[in-house]
Design a protein around this motif. Structure first.
Motif, PDB file in Angstrom:
ATOM      1  N   PHE A 164       0.815  -1.217   0.000  1.00  0.00           N
ATOM      2  CA  PHE A 164       0.000   0.000   0.000  1.00  0.00           C
ATOM      3  C   PHE A 164       0.841   1.256   0.000  1.00  0.00           C
ATOM      4  N   GLN A 167       4.003   0.101  -4.104  1.00  0.00           N
ATOM      5  CA  GLN A 167       3.408  -0.781  -5.107  1.00  0.00           C
ATOM      6  C   GLN A 167       1.911  -0.572  -5.237  1.00  0.00           C
ATOM      7  N   LEU A 168       1.399   0.578  -4.823  1.00  0.00           N
ATOM      8  CA  LEU A 168      -0.057   0.763  -4.805  1.00  0.00           C
ATOM      9  C   LEU A 168      -0.640   0.739  -6.206  1.00  0.00           C
ATOM     10  N   ILE A 169       0.037   1.404  -7.150  1.00  0.00           N
ATOM     11  CA  ILE A 169      -0.523   1.505  -8.505  1.00  0.00           C
ATOM     12  C   ILE A 169      -0.535   0.149  -9.210  1.00  0.00           C
ATOM     13  N   PHE A 171      -0.839  -2.669  -7.751  1.00  0.00           N
ATOM     14  CA  PHE A 171      -1.898  -3.393  -7.036  1.00  0.00           C
ATOM     15  C   PHE A 171      -3.266  -3.027  -7.586  1.00  0.00           C
ATOM     16  N   GLU A 172      -3.514  -1.725  -7.764  1.00  0.00           N
ATOM     17  CA  GLU A 172      -4.815  -1.301  -8.276  1.00  0.00           C
ATOM     18  C   GLU A 172      -5.011  -1.751  -9.719  1.00  0.00           C
ATOM     19  N   VAL A 173      -3.928  -1.681 -10.512  1.00  0.00           N
ATOM     20  CA  VAL A 173      -4.033  -2.126 -11.909  1.00  0.00           C
ATOM     21  C   VAL A 173      -4.393  -3.606 -11.960  1.00  0.00           C
ATOM     22  N   SER A 175      -6.107  -5.212  -9.709  1.00  0.00           N
ATOM     23  CA  SER A 175      -7.517  -5.348  -9.342  1.00  0.00           C
ATOM     24  C   SER A 175      -8.408  -5.082 -10.548  1.00  0.00           C
ATOM     25  N   VAL A 176      -8.099  -3.994 -11.295  1.00  0.00           N
ATOM     26  CA  VAL A 176      -8.902  -3.672 -12.472  1.00  0.00           C
ATOM     27  C   VAL A 176      -8.797  -4.792 -13.503  1.00  0.00           C
ATOM     28  N   THR A 179     -10.991  -7.654 -12.481  1.00  0.00           N
ATOM     29  CA  THR A 179     -12.399  -7.339 -12.733  1.00  0.00           C
ATOM     30  C   THR A 179     -12.715  -7.464 -14.219  1.00  0.00           C
TER      31      THR A 179
END
Lengths: 192, 63
Positions: A164, A167-169, A171-173, A175-176, A179
């Motif tokens: 968090f 490496q947050l970005i 991680f979010e990529v 997740s997307v 999905t």
């Protein structure tokens, strides 16, 4: 007399040192033997359901390896995700598709010699490279007292800070991406 | 414990998974072999991040 006692002195030194090197090694080699045998059964058995059940042994062994490497959070995640979800997903996939449930003779194609050659070559090349590169690098762990000790939570805290933080970005990529894959699977599975 | 023993175990599992991908005909079994490969990669990442406090798999030939 001293020469006779030297091995015992070394043994006493090992046992009085506060380390878990020896039991960890014993656990590792036992688990590794089970894992390799189960992995070979996964790729050679002629029953799909048995292959899925042997896969459980391999995945549980991977979780134990994570515990040996003191990555508790990853070990728990491994058990939850792989043993709890992926294996059940495989079993449902076997039952819901037209896969043969009992013994079947046509699970393998006729490329077994190529497969054996490629496997042995890969093992020897990777093994040579790993031994050549890492030699006798030791893992440096400090033993800690109790599950809630400060040193025990350090690695999980570091993992959380890393995910968090820097490496947050990614991680979010991810997740997307997951999905998108989910929606794509639903769209592909609907036959309207 | 040595770093090597984990990496060698991962290499063996990886090769068994590649063998399965090559040999198996059924799709579900190919997916199981791919799971073997992915898990060996996970062992590699965790083993390489073990000696240091950095938790990303920086697999550099360090100390």
């Amino acid at each position: 007399m001293t020469a006779l006692l030297t091995p015992f002195a070394a043994l006493a030194q090992v046992t009085t040192e506060h380390t878990f090197e020896v039991p960890a090694n014993v656990v590792f080699y036992v688990v590794a033997a089970f894992m390799v045998f189960a992995a070979i059964r996964v790729v050679t058995t002629d029953n799909i359901v048995h292959a899925a059940l042997w896969l459980i042994v391999v995945l549980a062994g991977v979780g134990l390896n994570f515990l040996l490497l003191q990555a508790e959070f990853v070990a728990v995640t491994q058990v939850l995700v792989y043993l709890g979800a992926i294996v059940v997903l495989f079993l449902f996939g076997i039952m819901l598709t037209r896969a043969p449930l009992g013994r079947a003779d046509d699970l393998d194609n006729d490329q077994r010699p190529i497969g054996i050659v490629v496997g042995v070559l890969l093992t020897s090349v990777i093994g040579f490279a790993v031994i050549r590169t890492f030699g006798s690098d030791k893992l440096t762990f400090e033993a800690y007292a109790g599950p809630m000790a400060e040193a025990g939570n350090q690695r999980t805290t570091a993992l959380a800070n890393e995910i968090f933080g820097p490496q947050l970005i990614p991680f979010e990529v991810l997740s997307v991406l997951l999905t998108a894959a989910l929606i794509g699977a639903i769209v592909l599975a609907r036959r309207d | 414990m040595l770093l090597n023993q984990f990496l060698l175990l991962a290499a063996i599992l990886f090769s068994i998974g590649v063998y399965g991908v090559i040999v198996r005909r059924n799709g579900v079994l190919v997916l199981m072999s791919i799971e073997l490969i992915l898990n060996s990669v996970n062992i590699n990442l965790i083993a390489c991040s073990a000696p240091t406090t950095a938790s990303v798999g920086r697999c550099s030939p360090c100390s």
